[in-house]
Write a protein that holds these residues in place. Structure first.
Motif, PDB file in Angstrom:
ATOM      1  N   ALA A 171       0.798   4.225  -3.304  1.00  0.00           N
ATOM      2  CA  ALA A 171       0.449   5.728  -2.656  1.00  0.00           C
ATOM      3  C   ALA A 171       1.781   6.545  -2.739  1.00  0.00           C
ATOM      4  CB  ALA A 171       0.673   5.708  -1.173  1.00  0.00           C
ATOM      5  N   GLN A 209       0.881  -1.323   0.085  1.00  0.00           N
ATOM      6  CA  GLN A 209      -0.059   0.230   0.450  1.00  0.00           C
ATOM      7  C   GLN A 209       0.969   1.368   0.138  1.00  0.00           C
ATOM      8  OE1 GLN A 209      -1.831  -0.876   3.185  1.00  0.00           O
ATOM      9  NE2 GLN A 209      -3.943  -1.546   2.617  1.00  0.00           N
ATOM     10  N   LYS A 265       1.709   6.629  -6.877  1.00  0.00           N
ATOM     11  CA  LYS A 265       0.817   7.790  -7.476  1.00  0.00           C
ATOM     12  C   LYS A 265       1.085   9.115  -7.093  1.00  0.00           C
ATOM     13  CE  LYS A 265      -3.517   4.493  -6.759  1.00  0.00           C
ATOM     14  NZ  LYS A 265      -4.764   4.566  -5.820  1.00  0.00           N
ATOM     15  N   CYS A 266       1.545   9.570  -5.737  1.00  0.00           N
ATOM     16  CA  CYS A 266       2.475  10.442  -5.351  1.00  0.00           C
ATOM     17  C   CYS A 266       3.284  10.991  -6.876  1.00  0.00           C
ATOM     18  CB  CYS A 266       3.226  10.624  -4.289  1.00  0.00           C
ATOM     19  SG  CYS A 266       1.730  11.303  -3.284  1.00  0.00           S
TER      20      CYS A 266
END
Length: 91
Positions: A80, A76, A83-84
């Motif tokens: 994340a 996870q 995605k950033c």
């Protein structure tokens, strides 16, 4: 006496498949979908079903669950972070 090694191997394979589903999140939409399903099945705490599968595989759920949960959380975090990175690259 009944030989349960075949049954244990079957349930160990089930746990291995869950582990693969957690780790192979980058296999497109299916990979992400399998990751979501596997991480929900693992849950924050070992469910009765998780504990039963571990027992049938010859493992202690209290030993296996924290390790699976750690892998879920690491995955996870990588998602994340990715995605950033994608958002920054899009700017």
């Amino acid at each position: 006496m009944i030989d349960t090694s075949g049954n244990q191997l079957l349930w160990q394979a089930v746990l291995m498949r869950v582990l693969q589903d957690i780790r192979d999140v980058n296999r497109g939409v299916d990979g992400y979908s399998h990751f979501i399903s596997a991480s929900r099945w693992i849950g924050t705490y070992p469910s009765r079903e998780f504990s039963e599968v571990c027992a049938l595989a010859g493992y202690e759920a209290d030993f296996i669950h924290p390790r699976f949960l750690r892998i879920v959380r690491e995955t996870q975090a990588r998602l994340a972070q990715r995605k950033c990175s994608d958002l920054v690259a899009a700017e």
